[in-house]
Design an enzyme around this catalytic site. Sequence first.
Site, short mmCIF file in Angstrom:
data_model
loop_
_atom_site.label_atom_id
_atom_site.label_comp_id
_atom_site.label_asym_id
_atom_site.label_seq_id
_atom_site.Cartn_x
_atom_site.Cartn_y
_atom_site.Cartn_z
N LEU A 1 0.63 -1.01 0.14
CA LEU A 1 -0.26 -0.19 -0.09
C LEU A 1 0.88 0.90 0.18
O LEU A 1 1.90 1.45 0.83
CB LEU A 1 -0.82 -0.27 1.70
CG LEU A 1 -2.38 -0.69 0.99
CD1 LEU A 1 -2.70 -0.84 2.97
CD2 LEU A 1 -2.65 -0.42 -0.14
N ASP A 2 0.63 2.38 -1.22
CA ASP A 2 1.26 3.35 -0.72
C ASP A 2 1.06 3.80 0.58
O ASP A 2 0.49 3.59 1.17
CB ASP A 2 0.27 4.01 -1.97
CG ASP A 2 1.41 3.65 -3.11
OD1 ASP A 2 2.06 3.31 -3.45
OD2 ASP A 2 0.21 4.03 -4.48
N LYS A 3 2.78 5.06 0.93
CA LYS A 3 2.46 5.42 1.91
C LYS A 3 1.23 6.79 2.47
O LYS A 3 1.02 6.73 3.22
CB LYS A 3 3.57 6.85 2.05
CG LYS A 3 4.23 7.63 2.81
CD LYS A 3 5.55 8.46 3.43
CE LYS A 3 5.23 9.38 4.29
NZ LYS A 3 6.58 10.82 3.94
N SER B 1 -1.80 5.91 1.95
CA SER B 1 -2.60 5.44 1.64
C SER B 1 -2.65 4.57 2.97
O SER B 1 -1.80 4.34 3.38
CB SER B 1 -3.18 4.32 0.33
OG SER B 1 -2.84 4.85 -0.91
N ARG C 1 -0.15 1.83 -8.06
CA ARG C 1 -1.23 2.79 -8.37
C ARG C 1 -1.69 2.44 -8.90
O ARG C 1 -2.53 3.73 -10.24
CB ARG C 1 0.08 4.36 -8.37
CG ARG C 1 0.89 3.79 -7.36
CD ARG C 1 2.05 4.88 -7.74
NE ARG C 1 1.23 6.30 -7.60
CZ ARG C 1 1.77 6.93 -6.58
NH1 ARG C 1 1.78 6.30 -5.17
NH2 ARG C 1 1.30 8.10 -6.65
#
Length: 247
Positions: A103-105, A107, A186
């Site tokens: 998971l992105d930073k 998110s 993403r």
Amino acid sequence: MMEQMRLNKYLAHCGVCSRRDADRLIEKGEVLVNGRQAQAGMTVDDGDEILVSGRPVRGVQEPVVLAFYKPFGVVCTEKDVHAESIVSDLVDYPVRVTYAGRLDKDSEGLLLLSNDGDLIQAMMKGANCHEKEYVVRVNREITPDFLEKMSGGVYLEELDITTRKCQVEQMGRFVFRMVLTQGVNRQIKRMCIACGCRVRELKRVRVMHVTLGGLKPGEYRELDREDMERLYRDCGLAAPAGADGLS
């Protein structure tokens, strides 16, 4: 003492890596068994002394899977000296675990962590079409046209791919629910940009049958036996004896 097991399978069951990555490590000469360089296809048991990149491998133990609520701002990485906070800072667990799917930073939401490399590999393999559910807030009001475009598959020019068809359901003026079966980097943010808007908030609420439940940001729980068995079954795997990873 356990029965003899192929080395790559043993390393995966110990949570070191997947079988595929174990084969690469063996080929590179990074694995020693009883002081000698390991060979592809060899078998081992708990009585053997195994080193990976100079670090000892502990014996096979019971596998574990954790459901973890990754908070906003936490980075999915093993090591990053520039990151303010990484997953391992928040998951204080006696067995080494790693995550299946990032998971992105910016998110938040559900991460599954395990010490079983084969399970992680199976969960991350795009061809298996495992469902991942998200709740997304965007910067523009959602329209029927937007929902139709997102669910029908979106062409991502920078990657030269068209995303798989997916489930998209409006939840509010700016909020929608989305279920994906692939793991393009993403993906949701790229899809939204291609459809004329930008993501403001993104939360993953489900991976396969496992949900966030009552977890709060930074909390985790162990999956019970029933959930574990279903997870392995849905990944096409038999539940192994266990894993514990590098010491």
